[in-house]
Design a protein around this motif. Sequence first.
Motif, PDB file in Angstrom:
ATOM      1  N   GLY A   1       9.107  16.563  -2.878  1.00 50.36           N
ATOM      2  CA  GLY A   1       8.635  15.724  -3.967  1.00 50.36           C
ATOM      3  C   GLY A   1       7.270  15.120  -3.738  1.00 50.36           C
ATOM      4  N   TYR A   2       6.850  14.356  -4.729  1.00 48.17           N
ATOM      5  CA  TYR A   2       5.531  13.717  -4.757  1.00 48.17           C
ATOM      6  C   TYR A   2       5.720  12.225  -4.985  1.00 48.17           C
ATOM      7  N   LEU A   3       5.004  11.388  -4.211  1.00 50.06           N
ATOM      8  CA  LEU A   3       5.107   9.939  -4.313  1.00 50.06           C
ATOM      9  C   LEU A   3       4.032   9.380  -5.239  1.00 50.06           C
ATOM     10  N   PHE A   4       4.375   8.287  -5.933  1.00 47.81           N
ATOM     11  CA  PHE A   4       3.422   7.646  -6.821  1.00 47.81           C
ATOM     12  C   PHE A   4       3.818   6.190  -7.010  1.00 47.81           C
ATOM     13  N   ASN A   5       2.923   5.426  -7.601  1.00 52.68           N
ATOM     14  CA  ASN A   5       3.176   4.034  -7.970  1.00 52.68           C
ATOM     15  C   ASN A   5       2.996   3.879  -9.471  1.00 52.68           C
ATOM     16  N   CYS A   6       3.801   3.016 -10.063  1.00 52.46           N
ATOM     17  CA  CYS A   6       3.643   2.689 -11.479  1.00 52.46           C
ATOM     18  C   CYS A   6       2.605   1.587 -11.604  1.00 52.46           C
ATOM     19  N   LYS A   7       1.544   1.836 -12.344  1.00 48.34           N
ATOM     20  CA  LYS A   7       0.489   0.843 -12.512  1.00 48.34           C
ATOM     21  C   LYS A   7       0.922  -0.233 -13.491  1.00 48.34           C
ATOM     22  N   LYS A   8       0.511  -1.464 -13.214  1.00 46.84           N
ATOM     23  CA  LYS A   8       0.791  -2.564 -14.120  1.00 46.84           C
ATOM     24  C   LYS A   8      -0.098  -2.436 -15.358  1.00 46.84           C
ATOM     25  N   PRO A   9       0.427  -2.772 -16.534  1.00 47.76           N
ATOM     26  CA  PRO A   9      -0.392  -2.683 -17.749  1.00 47.76           C
ATOM     27  C   PRO A   9      -1.570  -3.647 -17.688  1.00 47.76           C
ATOM     28  N   LYS A  10      -2.712  -3.184 -18.208  1.00 45.78           N
ATOM     29  CA  LYS A  10      -3.907  -4.023 -18.210  1.00 45.78           C
ATOM     30  C   LYS A  10      -3.815  -5.086 -19.295  1.00 45.78           C
ATOM     31  N   GLU A  11      -4.525  -6.184 -19.070  1.00 43.99           N
ATOM     32  CA  GLU A  11      -4.558  -7.238 -20.070  1.00 43.99           C
ATOM     33  C   GLU A  11      -5.312  -6.754 -21.305  1.00 43.99           C
ATOM     34  N   VAL A  12      -4.837  -7.178 -22.456  1.00 45.80           N
ATOM     35  CA  VAL A  12      -5.459  -6.780 -23.715  1.00 45.80           C
ATOM     36  C   VAL A  12      -5.987  -8.023 -24.414  1.00 45.80           C
TER      37      VAL A  12
ATOM     38  N   LEU B   1       5.266  12.252   4.197  1.00 45.41           N
ATOM     39  CA  LEU B   1       4.038  12.742   4.814  1.00 45.41           C
ATOM     40  C   LEU B   1       2.829  12.164   4.089  1.00 45.41           C
ATOM     41  N   ASP B   2       2.028  11.395   4.818  1.00 43.49           N
ATOM     42  CA  ASP B   2       0.768  10.862   4.307  1.00 43.49           C
ATOM     43  C   ASP B   2       0.945  10.064   3.026  1.00 43.49           C
ATOM     44  N   ASN B   3       2.069   9.352   2.891  1.00 45.84           N
ATOM     45  CA  ASN B   3       2.320   8.503   1.723  1.00 45.84           C
ATOM     46  C   ASN B   3       2.213   9.295   0.414  1.00 45.84           C
ATOM     47  N   THR B   4       2.460  10.623   0.496  1.00 46.86           N
ATOM     48  CA  THR B   4       2.253  11.488  -0.671  1.00 46.86           C
ATOM     49  C   THR B   4       3.393  12.482  -0.881  1.00 46.86           C
ATOM     50  N   ILE B   5       3.844  13.132   0.187  1.00 46.55           N
ATOM     51  CA  ILE B   5       4.832  14.202   0.088  1.00 46.55           C
ATOM     52  C   ILE B   5       6.157  13.743   0.685  1.00 46.55           C
ATOM     53  N   ALA B   6       7.259  14.038  -0.017  1.00 51.78           N
ATOM     54  CA  ALA B   6       8.606  13.719   0.463  1.00 51.78           C
ATOM     55  C   ALA B   6       9.365  15.011   0.747  1.00 51.78           C
ATOM     56  N   ILE B   7      10.047  15.047   1.876  1.00 46.77           N
ATOM     57  CA  ILE B   7      10.940  16.156   2.231  1.00 46.77           C
ATOM     58  C   ILE B   7      12.299  15.554   2.548  1.00 46.77           C
ATOM     59  N   ASP B   8      13.316  15.976   1.825  1.00 50.11           N
ATOM     60  CA  ASP B   8      14.652  15.383   1.914  1.00 50.11           C
ATOM     61  C   ASP B   8      15.664  16.491   2.183  1.00 50.11           C
ATOM     62  N   VAL B   9      16.384  16.379   3.298  1.00 54.14           N
ATOM     63  CA  VAL B   9      17.419  17.345   3.668  1.00 54.14           C
ATOM     64  C   VAL B   9      18.762  16.619   3.688  1.00 54.14           C
TER      65      VAL B   9
ATOM     66  N   GLY C   1       0.800  -1.219   0.000  1.00 48.82           N
ATOM     67  CA  GLY C   1       0.000   0.000   0.000  1.00 48.82           C
ATOM     68  C   GLY C   1       0.832   1.267   0.000  1.00 48.82           C
ATOM     69  N   GLN C   2       2.123   1.147   0.321  1.00 55.28           N
ATOM     70  CA  GLN C   2       2.990   2.316   0.304  1.00 55.28           C
ATOM     71  C   GLN C   2       3.522   2.557  -1.113  1.00 55.28           C
ATOM     72  N   LYS C   3       3.629   3.804  -1.484  1.00 54.66           N
ATOM     73  CA  LYS C   3       4.120   4.157  -2.813  1.00 54.66           C
ATOM     74  C   LYS C   3       5.640   4.036  -2.846  1.00 54.66           C
ATOM     75  N   LYS C   4       6.139   3.428  -3.916  1.00 57.57           N
ATOM     76  CA  LYS C   4       7.563   3.084  -4.003  1.00 57.57           C
ATOM     77  C   LYS C   4       8.374   4.042  -4.877  1.00 57.57           C
ATOM     78  N   TRP C   5       7.725   4.998  -5.530  1.00 57.02           N
ATOM     79  CA  TRP C   5       8.409   5.947  -6.398  1.00 57.02           C
ATOM     80  C   TRP C   5       8.235   7.361  -5.858  1.00 57.02           C
ATOM     81  N   ALA C   6       9.233   8.215  -6.110  1.00 50.55           N
ATOM     82  CA  ALA C   6       9.139   9.622  -5.719  1.00 50.55           C
ATOM     83  C   ALA C   6       9.835  10.481  -6.760  1.00 50.55           C
ATOM     84  N   VAL C   7       9.163  11.527  -7.203  1.00 52.66           N
ATOM     85  CA  VAL C   7       9.776  12.521  -8.082  1.00 52.66           C
ATOM     86  C   VAL C   7       9.968  13.781  -7.250  1.00 52.66           C
ATOM     87  N   LYS C   8      11.183  14.341  -7.281  1.00 48.77           N
ATOM     88  CA  LYS C   8      11.529  15.454  -6.396  1.00 48.77           C
ATOM     89  C   LYS C   8      12.250  16.558  -7.166  1.00 48.77           C
TER      90      LYS C   8
END
Length: 319
Positions: free
Chosen positions: A296-307, A228-236, A89-96
């Motif tokens: 920064g902002y945290l996010f997850n990469c979604k798995k591609p849907k079946e086609v 913060l809240d699985n959404t915001i990253a602060i890095d010092v 449930g935790q987001k594994k990516w962060a763009v900062k």
Amino acid sequence: MKYLFAFLLFVSGMSLSASAQEKIYLKNQKEPISCTVREIGTTEIKYTPSDAEQLVIAVPRNDVEKIVFKSGRTQYFTDPLNDFSYYKGQKKWAVKAGLFSPALGYTDLYLEKSIKPGRSIEFQGTIIGLGKNRTYYNSYTSYQNSNMNQRGFSVGVGYKVLKMPDFELANRKMMHILQGSYIKPSVSIGYYQKNFVTTDYTTGSYSLVRKGVVTSHIAIAFGKQWILDNTIAIDVYGMAGLGIDNYRSQQMKVQNEVNGPATYVSDDVVPYSNFGYTRFGRGSTGVTLGAGVKVGYLFNCKKPKEVGGIDKMRDRLKQ
């Protein structure tokens, strides 16, 4: 005959008793413990040794690798803080982005990905010139507003080693997978062009000459990141390293073009403020220091849907 039969029953009973013992395998011990498991708790495992049935001994659950039960079933144990599923449930990516870098003439951008608990990889891209236009101070003239017009980029990569907590409190998650104090070794390379200011010693006039600068940097950063809240990253962070570049040699070329061959660069002892760190030392190599704040902002990469139905049929065949 009956004595032989009784003896065989005794030996058989002893053998069954020995085989009926459970075995606890510890991570730091080769030989298993033969015992009867009494309790498997959240923090410890209690057992009775096979040679001392009056005792009940407890071992930390994190020290146990596995238990082989009488039925033959094997239960494996992992440290929950080092188990990826514990952070479900935790987001594994962060763009900062660097918070103050635009005020210094560049913009730092980062992409961080958790690769396992306590470890992440961070990519860095720096756009030199996206920010305040730096000015150059010329110690030989009173003209101090020569714009550098810096334009270029640098790229780098670092490997974060985060400090993990030593214990867990009653099934409560201690931290986000990207949160904590860390050490990050990193390397980067870059190239940019800027205006160099030089003075004609004969006339006293100044001129601007545009040159390119190549940089390389090896550093170790020490910092702490909060989520913060699985959404915001602060890095010092603060960092120290070794920088290699041709900044001084380009200064020398500019000076030689205006005044003829020179034996030294006038401000060679002045710390050189690169875009992201400051280098100390003469010539092309020196110790570097730097610091900064990232948000920064945290996010997850979604798995591609079946086609289509073909993918579904393929999955059924695999099962």
